[in-house]
Enzyme design. Structure first.
Site, PDB file in Angstrom:
ATOM      1  CB  CYS A  95     -25.986 -29.605 -26.241  1.00 10.10           C
ATOM      2  SG  CYS A  95     -25.417 -30.511 -24.802  1.00 10.10           S
ATOM      3  CD  GLU A 116     -10.304  -1.620 -18.912  1.00  8.09           C
ATOM      4  OE1 GLU A 116      -9.444  -0.721 -18.989  1.00  8.09           O
ATOM      5  OE2 GLU A 116     -11.534  -1.414 -19.040  1.00  8.09           O
TER       6      GLU A 116
END
Length: 270
Positions: free
Chosen positions: A116, A256
């Protein structure tokens, strides 16, 4: 250095008998992702400690240096050495004298959470960086995205072994995967990929990431001049705001045949 280890663990499984489900404690061999503290040392001064997978650290150092604004181009770094030490790894980076002087003016300590980069920033106004607005130099055929998602999935070798890593891949405008990097930290995986992108002459294309689109993922992408970021998971509100402000094409929940277009639809066609 190896990025995974084998370890014997206990696990439980419910098995069905004639009367009830019974949890059985058993042993098995598991594969664990290696997570290691990596210190980025500029001209002998430790600048940041990140928790990383211990591979491709030269690319990580280059990508981190660019996305954090420490350097503008790979040539600002004269050399990178990766050195194993007793408690982790030191990446020793030799900066040009001009860039090192600038770094000393804006030093901070990032020691903290896995990958981070915003953790440890001393002032709130350091978080909100502004970059030049991205030009719109290409259009991408969304019909190609399905094959890119398949390529991302099948090339996550470390993730397939461990189930513990993120992946970031770079695709050209024809849907060909040019590079992929995995790491226990999603920001680190992106920094590694962006380091590759910089030293490869900044090819045109887009990034596909297995994680969510956080503000910092967007910021790093914009900082390196990449015009499009696609993620498997959601985008945060601040990430969308940053993407809109800098003309980044941002797609989330890519699956998809579908996905959410948060910004930059002008680069997309079908």
């Amino acid at each position: 250095m190896q990025c995974w280890i084998r370890q014997t663990i206990n696990f439980f499984r419910k098995t069905k008998n004639t009367e009830k489900l019974t949890a059985l404690l058993q042993q098995k061999e598991d594969i664990l992702a290696v997570e290691m503290p990596v210190s980025l040392v500029y001209n002998g001064i430790s600048h940041a400690v990140m928790m990383c997978s211990p591979n491709n650290l030269e690319d990580f150092a280059l990508g981190f240096s660019i996305t954090e604004g420490i350097i503008d181009k790979p040539e600002d770094i004269y050399g990178i050495d990766v050195v194993e030490v007793c408690n982790g790894i030191e990446v020793q980076i030799e900066l040009s004298s001009r860039k090192f002087m600038a770094l000393k003016e804006h030093r901070r300590n990032l020691t903290g959470r896995t990958g981070c980069g915003i953790c440890g920033t001393e002032q709130l106004n350091q978080v909100y960086k502004t970059f030049p607005k991205l030009d719109c130099t290409f259009q991408f055929d969304l019909n190609l995205l399905d094959s890119c998602l398949i390529d991302l999935q099948k090339n996550q070798l470390l993730g397939c072994k461990t189930g513990a890593t993120h992946a970031c891949a770079f695709f050209d405008l024809y849907g060909n995967m040019l590079a992929i990097y995995e790491d226990v930290g999603r920001h680190v995986a992106l920094d590694k990929l962006l380091g590759w992108h910089a030293k490869s002459g900044k090819p045109r294309g887009f990034i596909l990431a297995s994680s969510r689109a956080s503000y910092e993922m967007v910021q790093k992408t914009v900082a390196c001049g990449v015009e499009m970021l696609v993620t498997i998971s959601a985008a945060t509100d601040l990430a969308v705001t940053m993407a809109e402000k800098h003309n980044l094409t941002l797609i989330g929940f890519a699956r998809e045949g579908k996905g959410n277009i948060y910004s930059g639809h002008q680069r997309l066609h079908n």
